[in-house]
Each structure stands twice: as C-alpha cells, then as structure tokens.
Design a protein around this motif. Sequence first.
Motif, PDB file in Angstrom:
ATOM      1  N   LEU A   1      -3.648  -2.367  -9.924  1.00  0.00           N
ATOM      2  CA  LEU A   1      -4.877  -1.574  -9.931  1.00  0.00           C
ATOM      3  C   LEU A   1      -4.713  -0.285 -10.725  1.00  0.00           C
ATOM      4  O   LEU A   1      -5.639   0.159 -11.414  1.00  0.00           O
ATOM      5  CB  LEU A   1      -5.293  -1.256  -8.490  1.00  0.00           C
ATOM      6  CG  LEU A   1      -5.815  -2.442  -7.675  1.00  0.00           C
ATOM      7  CD1 LEU A   1      -5.981  -2.047  -6.213  1.00  0.00           C
ATOM      8  CD2 LEU A   1      -7.117  -2.963  -8.257  1.00  0.00           C
ATOM      9  N   VAL A   2      -3.535   0.335 -10.631  1.00  0.00           N
ATOM     10  CA  VAL A   2      -3.285   1.566 -11.389  1.00  0.00           C
ATOM     11  C   VAL A   2      -3.388   1.299 -12.891  1.00  0.00           C
ATOM     12  O   VAL A   2      -3.981   2.086 -13.645  1.00  0.00           O
ATOM     13  CB  VAL A   2      -1.898   2.144 -11.026  1.00  0.00           C
ATOM     14  CG1 VAL A   2      -1.482   3.229 -12.012  1.00  0.00           C
ATOM     15  CG2 VAL A   2      -1.924   2.699  -9.614  1.00  0.00           C
ATOM     16  N   LEU A   3      -2.835   0.170 -13.339  1.00  0.00           N
ATOM     17  CA  LEU A   3      -2.919  -0.179 -14.753  1.00  0.00           C
ATOM     18  C   LEU A   3      -4.344  -0.515 -15.154  1.00  0.00           C
ATOM     19  O   LEU A   3      -4.834  -0.093 -16.215  1.00  0.00           O
ATOM     20  CB  LEU A   3      -1.990  -1.357 -15.057  1.00  0.00           C
ATOM     21  CG  LEU A   3      -0.486  -1.075 -15.001  1.00  0.00           C
ATOM     22  CD1 LEU A   3       0.306  -2.370 -15.187  1.00  0.00           C
ATOM     23  CD2 LEU A   3      -0.087  -0.069 -16.067  1.00  0.00           C
ATOM     24  N   GLU A   4      -5.022  -1.266 -14.288  1.00  0.00           N
ATOM     25  CA  GLU A   4      -6.404  -1.668 -14.584  1.00  0.00           C
ATOM     26  C   GLU A   4      -7.322  -0.469 -14.733  1.00  0.00           C
ATOM     27  O   GLU A   4      -8.218  -0.432 -15.598  1.00  0.00           O
ATOM     28  CB  GLU A   4      -6.917  -2.595 -13.485  1.00  0.00           C
ATOM     29  CG  GLU A   4      -8.326  -3.122 -13.719  1.00  0.00           C
ATOM     30  CD  GLU A   4      -8.772  -4.013 -12.577  1.00  0.00           C
ATOM     31  OE1 GLU A   4      -9.539  -3.527 -11.709  1.00  0.00           O
ATOM     32  OE2 GLU A   4      -8.338  -5.188 -12.545  1.00  0.00           O
TER      33      GLU A   4
ATOM     34  N   ILE B   1       0.843  -1.196   0.000  1.00  0.00           N
ATOM     35  CA  ILE B   1       0.000   0.000   0.000  1.00  0.00           C
ATOM     36  C   ILE B   1       0.878   1.246   0.000  1.00  0.00           C
ATOM     37  O   ILE B   1       0.509   2.287  -0.544  1.00  0.00           O
ATOM     38  CB  ILE B   1      -0.916   0.008   1.234  1.00  0.00           C
ATOM     39  CG1 ILE B   1      -1.702  -1.312   1.331  1.00  0.00           C
ATOM     40  CG2 ILE B   1      -1.874   1.187   1.196  1.00  0.00           C
ATOM     41  CD1 ILE B   1      -2.554  -1.610   0.128  1.00  0.00           C
ATOM     42  N   GLY B   2       2.057   1.126   0.582  1.00  0.00           N
ATOM     43  CA  GLY B   2       2.947   2.271   0.662  1.00  0.00           C
ATOM     44  C   GLY B   2       3.384   2.801  -0.686  1.00  0.00           C
ATOM     45  O   GLY B   2       3.851   3.935  -0.795  1.00  0.00           O
ATOM     46  N   LEU B   3       3.213   2.002  -1.743  1.00  0.00           N
ATOM     47  CA  LEU B   3       3.625   2.438  -3.067  1.00  0.00           C
ATOM     48  C   LEU B   3       2.818   3.635  -3.561  1.00  0.00           C
ATOM     49  O   LEU B   3       3.285   4.416  -4.389  1.00  0.00           O
ATOM     50  CB  LEU B   3       3.499   1.264  -4.047  1.00  0.00           C
ATOM     51  CG  LEU B   3       4.029   1.478  -5.468  1.00  0.00           C
ATOM     52  CD1 LEU B   3       5.502   1.838  -5.437  1.00  0.00           C
ATOM     53  CD2 LEU B   3       3.794   0.235  -6.309  1.00  0.00           C
TER      54      LEU B   3
ATOM     55  N   THR C   1      -5.706   7.626  -3.006  1.00  0.00           N
ATOM     56  CA  THR C   1      -6.438   7.158  -1.824  1.00  0.00           C
ATOM     57  C   THR C   1      -7.373   6.013  -2.185  1.00  0.00           C
ATOM     58  O   THR C   1      -7.480   5.010  -1.468  1.00  0.00           O
ATOM     59  CB  THR C   1      -7.220   8.309  -1.194  1.00  0.00           C
ATOM     60  OG1 THR C   1      -6.318   9.345  -0.818  1.00  0.00           O
ATOM     61  CG2 THR C   1      -7.981   7.840   0.037  1.00  0.00           C
ATOM     62  N   GLU C   2      -8.102   6.165  -3.303  1.00  0.00           N
ATOM     63  CA  GLU C   2      -9.025   5.118  -3.733  1.00  0.00           C
ATOM     64  C   GLU C   2      -8.288   3.829  -4.070  1.00  0.00           C
ATOM     65  O   GLU C   2      -8.737   2.733  -3.736  1.00  0.00           O
ATOM     66  CB  GLU C   2      -9.836   5.605  -4.933  1.00  0.00           C
ATOM     67  CG  GLU C   2     -10.846   6.692  -4.606  1.00  0.00           C
ATOM     68  CD  GLU C   2     -11.823   6.256  -3.520  1.00  0.00           C
ATOM     69  OE1 GLU C   2     -12.339   5.111  -3.589  1.00  0.00           O
ATOM     70  OE2 GLU C   2     -12.056   7.056  -2.587  1.00  0.00           O
ATOM     71  N   VAL C   3      -7.140   3.960  -4.742  1.00  0.00           N
ATOM     72  CA  VAL C   3      -6.337   2.778  -5.062  1.00  0.00           C
ATOM     73  C   VAL C   3      -5.870   2.094  -3.780  1.00  0.00           C
ATOM     74  O   VAL C   3      -5.919   0.858  -3.662  1.00  0.00           O
ATOM     75  CB  VAL C   3      -5.142   3.167  -5.952  1.00  0.00           C
ATOM     76  CG1 VAL C   3      -4.157   1.992  -6.072  1.00  0.00           C
ATOM     77  CG2 VAL C   3      -5.616   3.593  -7.327  1.00  0.00           C
ATOM     78  N   ALA C   4      -5.424   2.881  -2.822  1.00  0.00           N
ATOM     79  CA  ALA C   4      -4.950   2.318  -1.553  1.00  0.00           C
ATOM     80  C   ALA C   4      -6.060   1.567  -0.831  1.00  0.00           C
ATOM     81  O   ALA C   4      -5.848   0.464  -0.309  1.00  0.00           O
ATOM     82  CB  ALA C   4      -4.393   3.427  -0.667  1.00  0.00           C
ATOM     83  N   LYS C   5      -7.243   2.153  -0.794  1.00  0.00           N
ATOM     84  CA  LYS C   5      -8.383   1.511  -0.116  1.00  0.00           C
ATOM     85  C   LYS C   5      -8.728   0.185  -0.790  1.00  0.00           C
ATOM     86  O   LYS C   5      -8.967  -0.825  -0.119  1.00  0.00           O
ATOM     87  CB  LYS C   5      -9.587   2.449  -0.123  1.00  0.00           C
ATOM     88  CG  LYS C   5      -9.452   3.634   0.831  1.00  0.00           C
ATOM     89  CD  LYS C   5     -10.567   4.640   0.630  1.00  0.00           C
ATOM     90  CE  LYS C   5     -11.941   4.027   0.877  1.00  0.00           C
ATOM     91  NZ  LYS C   5     -13.011   5.033   0.728  1.00  0.00           N
ATOM     92  N   GLU C   6      -8.783   0.194  -2.127  1.00  0.00           N
ATOM     93  CA  GLU C   6      -9.140  -1.031  -2.840  1.00  0.00           C
ATOM     94  C   GLU C   6      -8.060  -2.095  -2.683  1.00  0.00           C
ATOM     95  O   GLU C   6      -8.367  -3.295  -2.523  1.00  0.00           O
ATOM     96  CB  GLU C   6      -9.390  -0.728  -4.315  1.00  0.00           C
ATOM     97  CG  GLU C   6      -9.897  -1.930  -5.086  1.00  0.00           C
ATOM     98  CD  GLU C   6     -10.309  -1.589  -6.507  1.00  0.00           C
ATOM     99  OE1 GLU C   6     -10.475  -2.540  -7.297  1.00  0.00           O
ATOM    100  OE2 GLU C   6     -10.471  -0.394  -6.817  1.00  0.00           O
ATOM    101  N   ALA C   7      -6.810  -1.672  -2.762  1.00  0.00           N
ATOM    102  CA  ALA C   7      -5.715  -2.632  -2.596  1.00  0.00           C
ATOM    103  C   ALA C   7      -5.761  -3.268  -1.218  1.00  0.00           C
ATOM    104  O   ALA C   7      -5.562  -4.484  -1.063  1.00  0.00           O
ATOM    105  CB  ALA C   7      -4.374  -1.932  -2.819  1.00  0.00           C
ATOM    106  N   LEU C   8      -6.047  -2.474  -0.203  1.00  0.00           N
ATOM    107  CA  LEU C   8      -6.114  -2.984   1.165  1.00  0.00           C
ATOM    108  C   LEU C   8      -7.285  -3.942   1.338  1.00  0.00           C
ATOM    109  O   LEU C   8      -7.181  -4.971   2.008  1.00  0.00           O
ATOM    110  CB  LEU C   8      -6.233  -1.811   2.147  1.00  0.00           C
ATOM    111  CG  LEU C   8      -6.140  -2.144   3.635  1.00  0.00           C
ATOM    112  CD1 LEU C   8      -4.803  -2.808   3.961  1.00  0.00           C
ATOM    113  CD2 LEU C   8      -6.330  -0.892   4.474  1.00  0.00           C
ATOM    114  N   ALA C   9      -8.413  -3.614   0.693  1.00  0.00           N
ATOM    115  CA  ALA C   9      -9.620  -4.434   0.842  1.00  0.00           C
ATOM    116  C   ALA C   9      -9.532  -5.740   0.067  1.00  0.00           C
ATOM    117  O   ALA C   9     -10.037  -6.780   0.508  1.00  0.00           O
ATOM    118  CB  ALA C   9     -10.841  -3.639   0.385  1.00  0.00           C
ATOM    119  N   THR C  10      -8.889  -5.710  -1.093  1.00  0.00           N
ATOM    120  CA  THR C  10      -8.883  -6.878  -1.968  1.00  0.00           C
ATOM    121  C   THR C  10      -7.609  -7.695  -1.910  1.00  0.00           C
ATOM    122  O   THR C  10      -7.590  -8.852  -2.351  1.00  0.00           O
ATOM    123  CB  THR C  10      -9.091  -6.439  -3.425  1.00  0.00           C
ATOM    124  OG1 THR C  10      -7.985  -5.612  -3.838  1.00  0.00           O
ATOM    125  CG2 THR C  10     -10.396  -5.657  -3.574  1.00  0.00           C
TER     126      THR C  10
END
Length: 469
Positions: free
Chosen positions: A440-443, A408-410, A424-433
């Motif tokens: 996720l950034v590429l997707e 997540i630190g990335l 922030t949204e990417v971090a939340k989704e990465a943490l949840a999934t």
Amino acid sequence: MTVATRTEHDLIGEREVPLDAYWGIHTLRALENFPITGIPIGVSPFLVEALAAVKEAAATTNHQLGLLDDERFAAIRQACEEIRSGELHDEFVVDVMQGGAGTSTNMNANEVIANRALELLGHKKGDYHHVHPNEHVNLSQSTNDVYPTAIKIAIILATHSLLSAMEILQASFMRKAEEFRDVLKMGRTQLQDAVPMTLGQEFATYGVMLGEDHSRLSEAVMMLHEINLGATAIGTQLNAPVGYVPIACEHLAKLTGLPLVSAVDLIEATQDCGAFVQLSGVLKRVAVKLSKICNDLRLLSSGPRAGLNEINLPAVQAGSSIMPGKVNPVIPEVVNQVAFQVIGNDVTVSMAAEGGQLQLNAFEPVICYSLSAGIYRLREAILVLATRCVDGITANRELLRSEVENSIGLVTALNPFIGYAAATEVAKEALATGRGVAELVLEKGLLPPEELAAILRPETLANLAPPQA
C-alpha cells in the motif's frame, strides 16, 4: 532360602543382620521405619562421596590430635577412600526420606565404613570392639554437624554439574542466534503483532536469560561453603577436642577441593537453613525462565498449518497413536514438567526450613532430597533440550519475511518516514483489505521503492549492530 546372618545389638535390643552386609543394625531399623520413596541414598554419588569425605577428614583430625590410633585410622581412611572412588555405594540403602534429622544416613555411613575397616584389618563384619561405628568412625562428631556438612558438599558438586549444563544450553541458543541473525520476523506483545525484530535477536535473548541465571546460581551456591563440622550436637562443640574445628575444616577442604570455611557461630549454623532456601529460590528462578523459554518454543513451532509455524523443532518421535503424521514438541514439554517440579520443590524447602525448631532442623532430609532431585533433573532436562531440540531448530524464513511485510505492525517502523496520519490510514486500509503495508505504501507513492527496501532491511528494522569483521 535361608540367609546367613550375624547378631548385632543397639539400645532397643538385638537383631539379625545379613552376614555379608556392610551396614548394621541402625541401618536395618531405618529400612524398616522409612519405606517411603524406595529411593536409597546410594543413588546419589555426590552425597555418598561427601559423607565419606567428612568421615575421612574427621578421622584424619582425630588421628592428628591423638584420639585415633595408627591402625584404626589407616583402615578407616582406606575405607573412606574406596567409597569416594565409587565403591560400596550399593551399601548405602536407607531411604532418602527419613525422620531423625539425618541420623539414619549418618549411621549407614558409620556402619559401612566400620565394617569395611574391620575387613581390611582381618576381622569379621560386626566385630565392633576393634572398630566401632560410633566410638571410632563417628568420633568427635554428631549427625548434626556431619549431615549438614555432607549435604552442602553434595549440593555444591551437583550444582557445578548443573552450571556446566546451563553453559551448554546457552551456547546452543547463541549459535542459533548467529545462524538466524538476518531472519526478519514480527515481534509480539500480548500475542499481538508488535514491531519487527530478527529471529536471531529472539534466540539471543534466551541465551542472555540463561547467562543471567548462571551468574545468580553461582552466587547462591557460594553460601553453602560455610560449614558447621565440629559443632557436634547443637553447636557448642561438646565432645570435640580443642582445635578440632579448624583442622577438620582444613582437611575436608583439601579432600574435596572446595573453599570450605567454618561458620563463625556454630550454634547458629547448626540450626539455620537459610543457604538452602536461597539456593532453592534461585533454582526456582532457573526453572521458571527455562519453562518460559519452552513455552515460546512450543508456540513458535505450533502448526504446522494452523499455528505460527515460524520455526521447526526436530522431529524426535511420532506424536500420536491415532493421528498419522502428527509430531509433538515433546522435548520442551518434558522440560516444562521438570520445571514445574522444581518450582514445587521450592515450596517444600521453604516449609522444611521454616519448620525447624530451636537448635536443630529435623527436616534437612527432605531439603536435601528436594534440592538434589531438582538439580539432577534440571541438569538432564537442560542437556536434552540443548542436544535433542535447540541444536536442530530450523527457521521458516520466507514465511517470517512475508509476515513482516503483511503485518499492520510494520507501520510503526514506517511512521518516522511517512508521518503518523499517513501511517494510520495505511494501517486502517491494510486491516480492512488484508493487503500488505509495504504494498500500500508503494501504491500510494508514499515512499520510493529503493527507500522502502532500505527501511525494510533487517539491520534497519531490528536495529542490528553491523556484523563482526
């Protein structure tokens, strides 16, 4: 079996001393009075050789000033030179822990030198009317200037060996820093993912820490070059001839190769232990930071399956009597323990220095023992850490890289490129999934693949300087 003896006497009475012993009655009484550690002063070659250098410098000065005749001077000087070359160290038998402000150590030296001088002159050991431990070997001296001067020289020389060991360990870390220069990993604060860095940067930090401590220790040891030789009992130079102080200091400096200087105020110098306290504090600093480094090495190598497993320490021995295949970080562990002891020794030195009263500190033996033991053990621990651990460390490169890409630190590194809200949204989704940030950034089409790849280069993420040409 009956041991052949000779009779010696002192102010308390007569005693039988082993016939072949170079030490005498004062040393015998110290052996009986101080059976404390079982460690004789003779195990410290720097101290024994420093005592012999002080005695040789004193004899040379007394001879130059006309107080010591040619024959006695030549014999005393040869005895001192032999001791300085490594002979008769097993005759320095008094315990390192002793009462009397070092008098037993001084008398042990006086007796060994006197009896060896007697032997060189063709006389029997103990035949002191020819060469006397006090009247000739200790001429123009007191324990209170001989002992502090000798322990300062011994600690200076020991510290030089420690500084050399620190240079070796620093070089080991810097070689690893270069080897791991491009190995990307996650940095951590408070044991939580922070931002990317390289393993090379992590190891370079350890080298820099050691370099800083090397500088501080080099500065602290310089304070020990001020000596009180010639101060005699309390610093008033009683029983030392006019001109003795500067001449004795000059001769001792030449013998030791050290830039020794006489204290400006010999009364102050005879009672003050501030230089020892200063050095002890810096040794504690070295120990604290060295222990922190070892904590990191143990943590980074933890696992191999259920820990961080970022680096591999060399396997130097089996780790368990019950768990097959287990290998423990035994080298960092032993260094930790040495560090703990040095940290504790600093308390001892502080209390001993504070406990001195009026014109003399009676507790310099424990100061000498604590500092010497700490220096010797730090040196050996540092060399073991360099050669048995750091030199053989390897990195789990693929694991480290995947941790960065999945951390997540990335998002902190991506924030300038995709914006705070999207990050922030990417971090939340990465943490949840449990999915990776880069994935996720590429997707989401937040960055094209080539730009993301450029951002994720170690040089960019870790702010590395370009490689040297």
